[in-house]
Design an enzyme around this catalytic site. Structure first.
Site, short mmCIF file in Angstrom:
data_model
loop_
_atom_site.label_atom_id
_atom_site.label_comp_id
_atom_site.label_asym_id
_atom_site.label_seq_id
_atom_site.Cartn_x
_atom_site.Cartn_y
_atom_site.Cartn_z
N ASP A 266 -39.81 44.86 50.80
CA ASP A 266 -41.21 44.47 50.60
C ASP A 266 -41.56 43.54 51.76
O ASP A 266 -40.68 42.99 52.42
CB ASP A 266 -41.43 43.79 49.24
CG ASP A 266 -42.91 43.84 48.84
OD1 ASP A 266 -43.75 44.07 49.74
OD2 ASP A 266 -43.23 43.65 47.66
C1 BGC Z 1 -46.64 44.12 48.17
C2 BGC Z 1 -46.27 45.57 48.36
C3 BGC Z 1 -47.06 46.15 49.51
C4 BGC Z 1 -46.79 45.33 50.76
C5 BGC Z 1 -47.51 45.81 51.97
C6 BGC Z 1 -46.56 43.33 49.45
O1 BGC Z 1 -47.11 42.06 49.31
O2 BGC Z 1 -45.82 43.53 47.20
O3 BGC Z 1 -46.49 46.28 47.18
O4 BGC Z 1 -46.73 47.50 49.68
O5 BGC Z 1 -47.20 43.99 50.52
O6 BGC Z 1 -48.86 45.56 51.88
#
Ligand code: BGC
Length: 745
Positions: A266
């Protein structure tokens, strides 16, 4: 016989004159070579620096390829409800494109509420086409974290409280996306069930609960859906960050499940170099919010798996064993996506996608209550429909966190009703309450001004006045996608309606005898005002076509068949979470992390309410139709099944009402006598069946020992204990129409 011979002769001629020309270049560039051969060939040509290069980001949403070999960079995009608008190379700010307004599909909780695997496939195919058009290789979704608490801010991005439902619904989505040569990235792996302190909380979960509740949907996405990538979550499990958690990634995902795809962190979830290198992370994304921080030129080189990794390799701290494994996986993903043999263009913002969004959204709308058949709306020429509430007009595609979208257009519920009735009825809107008036998120602006400084008393009086002579009053309220509602990085404070909406409902109920409440939310909302409404509808964030989809159900164009993917309690305190230890967790003095103890074990959602005999307001699986169905002749094909066998269980379902409609037939299994405490029942099958008025169909389920098993910690595996079981067939977890006993030998 003669015809077959002619055909096969023609096939021979065809294959002789049109056989593939011999490919002269390197194997990795040969689109027709086997993916694994291409992977090995490319890997053998790469330098150490090129290999390490592939394991980290090079911009906010892309990771490196190998330019020298013509291997392209990998483009990632959110997900999971549409294709995110482009952001700047190194920053979250919008890139300002004018051609990145997408089709917003319904929130995944809306998809889960369809209980319809075909809808999930349609969703996956459609969003996959949009991703392909935008030249994305990895779609960051779908999300399948279990709705453990109604307060979790991201429940709307997930598929409900039941592992079987989420597992059955996720696989077609993944397949549909990947048919387009786009990798689905299933998230957030794993036991990531709250936003509160999401990067600092350690989920303390026993093995049985992990395997029975929190892992099955991920396993289904990998083994049935064939997912090509998976995203590690922010939180910790077993005291180790999940983006480099040995047990979750190395032992279970890549070991037990045989996952051959890519683990993506993530954004900012990778925290420790050595663990990331050794414990199964393949691509590190989003470490530090601004890619330019920490270095004059290219701070991506400072990522945990960039230069520090290269240094460690050169100094002999690491061998290339892990590196080659990571690179093989990334190459495999590239040969499955951007360098696959059958390139395609995809499609973007087209009528087919709008139609898909509308159908999926409508199929997930849940009719919770319908006293005196107040719905569908029966509207005479010149009728007056008063629509009250901010959610009738608020644009809801914007907001919510990383799933925030810029959409080509958005039909709100008021417009949906106006579209449905045209000149036939007067559909008027009054505000009722002021909720959250922010209309811009991550610099995507709705252009809507919702400012209203009038007092609640004035707003309620205005609504009551308008409602007095209305034929129908439709209140459209609920939550929204702002902080502490359905929103990433914050959780809700309680399960009730915010912004004084209950006062508006109370007042409208006094003056209306055809009073419909539509609750729009992505997580459970308790409804102490249930008795005041003649009909209650659970709507969702339906995307681009949200309002038309809702109107389709309210007007009867679509006979509702959506079912709740989670239980709705009378109040939060009725649920399984009783202590701070459980939620939001406890941080001891001097401790770096919050410890969140999943003490309720497997008793999540209806498993808790049913087993402990706690009544709920609306049960998991509940949803009404404008027709009704009768169940009869439920039976098992035989009295017993063997441990390695299967068993067919069937039931006749008849549409006994006056209109055609879909029924969702649900199969739960109970194990009344077991060596351990088991939930009263667990969902193990469901089928959506379409029946014309008066028509009957036989619905058959096939189960095997896996459906009867619990995770046996002593054995470290699944265990189906011989003895008596019950197949419970019904229309919701609380509406069981037939019980069929059988034995496991
Ligand atoms: C989120 C993810 C997301 C990623 C990219 C993170 O803060 O938890 O679900 O895909 O950001 O935007």
């Amino acid at each position: 016989m003669k015809r077959i011979m002619i055909l096969s002769a023609a096939a021979f001629v065809l294959s002789a004159c049109c056989s593939q020309p011999k490919f002269e270049g390197p194997v990795y560039l040969n689109p027709n070579a086997h993916v694994e051969e291409r992977v090995e060939d490319a890997l053998a040509r790469m330098t150490l620096e090129e290999k390490v290069g592939m394991t980290t980001a090079q911009s906010k949403f892309s990771s490196r390829g190998v330019p020298r070999l013509g291997i392209p960079e990998v483009w990632h995009t959110d997900g999971p409800h549409g294709i995110r608008p482009e952001v700047l190379w190194d920053e979250w700010d919008q890139a300002g494109w004018t051609n990145d307004s997408c089709t917003a599909f319904p929130a995944l909780v809306n998809l889960a509420a369809t209980w319809d695997k075909e809808m999930s496939l349609l969703y996956g195919r459609s969003i996959g086409e949009e991703a392909r058009y935008r030249k994305k290789d990895i779609l960051l979704g779908p999300g399948v974290n279990i709705c453990r608490t109604p307060l979790n801010g991201r429940n709307f991005e997930y598929m409900g409280e039941d592992p079987f439902l989420a597992g059955a619904m996720v696989s077609p989505y993944v397949k549909g996306v990947q048919e387009n040569g786009v990798a689905a990235c299933v998230k957030h792996y794993a036991v990531n069930n709250q936003e509160f302190q999401r990067t600092q909380s350690n989920s303390v979960v026993d093995d049985r609960t992990l395997h029975e509740i929190y892992l099955p949907a991920f396993k289904a996405a990998v083994q049935e859906g064939g997912a090509w990538s998976i995203m590690g979550s922010y939180n910790l499990y077993n005291g180790q960050y999940n983006c480099h958690n040995k047990k979750l990634l190395v032992d279970i995902l890549k070991g037990d499940w045989g996952f051959d795809g890519v683990v993506v962190s993530d954004w900012g979830g990778c925290r420790v170099s050595e663990e990331a290198i050794l414990n199964g992370l393949d691509i590190e994304m989003g470490t530090w919010t601004n890619g330019l921080r920490g270095a004059a030129s290219d701070s991506y080189r400072n990522y945990h798996m960039a230069d520090p990794y290269l240094k460690g390799l050169r100094e002999g701290k690491y061998t290339t064993k892990e590196l080659d494994d990571k690179v093989r996986r990334i190459l495999r993903l590239i040969f499955r996506t951007s360098m696959r043999p059958e390139p395609n263009y995809g499609r973007f913002v087209c009528p087919e996608h709008y139609q898909a969004a509308r159908e999926i959204s409508a199929a997930g709308v849940v009719l919770l209550k319908n006293e005196d058949n107040v719905l569908p709306l029966k509207v005479a020429e010149g009728a007056k429909i008063v629509v009250v509430g901010e959610n009738a007009v608020k644009k809801m595609v914007v907001g919510g966190g990383s799933s925030n979208l810029k959409t080509a257009y958005e039909v709100n519920p008021l417009e949906g009703l106006q579209n449905a009735f045209g000149d036939k009825a007067e559909v008027v809107w009054v505000r009722g309450y002021v909720g959250d008036t922010s209309t811009s998120y991550n610099m995507v602006d709705t252009g809507q001004d919702l400012t209203d400084n009038r007092s609640p008393e004035v707003l309620i009086a205005e609504a009551v006045e308008a409602a007095k002579d209305a034929d129908y009053v439709i209140f459209v309220g609920g939550l929204n996608k702002s902080a502490h509602q359905d929103n990433e990085s914050t959780d809700r404070y309680d399960t009730f309606l915010p912004y004084g909406q209950q006062d508006v409902i109370d007042a409208l109920a006094e003056v209306s005898d055809k009073f419909v409440v539509v609750n729009i939310s992505g997580s459970p909302v308790s409804m102490p005002w249930e008795d005041k409404a003649d009909a209650i509808v659970q709507g969702w964030y339906g995307g681009t076509e949200s309002g038309n989809a809702l109107a389709d159900v309210l007007t009867g164009k679509v006979n509702p068949s959506g079912r709740l993917p989670f239980s709705i309690p009378f109040k939060y305190e009725d649920g399984p979470i009783k202590t701070e230890r459980q939620y939001p967790g406890i941080k001891e003095e001097g401790d770096q992390f919050w410890q969140t103890h999943y003490d309720e074990g497997v008793y999540v959602g209806y498993r808790w309410y049913d087993s402990k005999n706690v009544p709920v307001q609306w049960a998991f699986g509940h949803g009404l139709s404008y027709t009704s169905f009768e169940y009869s002749d439920a039976k098992a094909a035989k009295a017993s099944m063997k441990a390695d066998g299967t068993m067919k269980i069937s039931v006749n379902v008849k549409n006994v009402g006056e209109c055609d409609g879909h029924e969702i037939v649900q199969l739960y299994i109970a194990d009344p006598v077991a060596s351990i405490d088991r939930p009263a029942k667990e969902l193990k099958g469901f089928e959506k069946v379409y029946l014309k008025a008066g028509e009957t169909a036989m619905v058959t389920f096939e189960i095997d020992a896996a459906d009867l098993s619990f995770y046996d910690v002593a054995k470290g595996g699944w265990n189906a204990e011989p003895g008596e079981f019950q197949a419970l067939i019904g229309s919701s977890s609380a509406d069981i129409r037939a019980t069929v006993p059988f034995e496991l030998k």
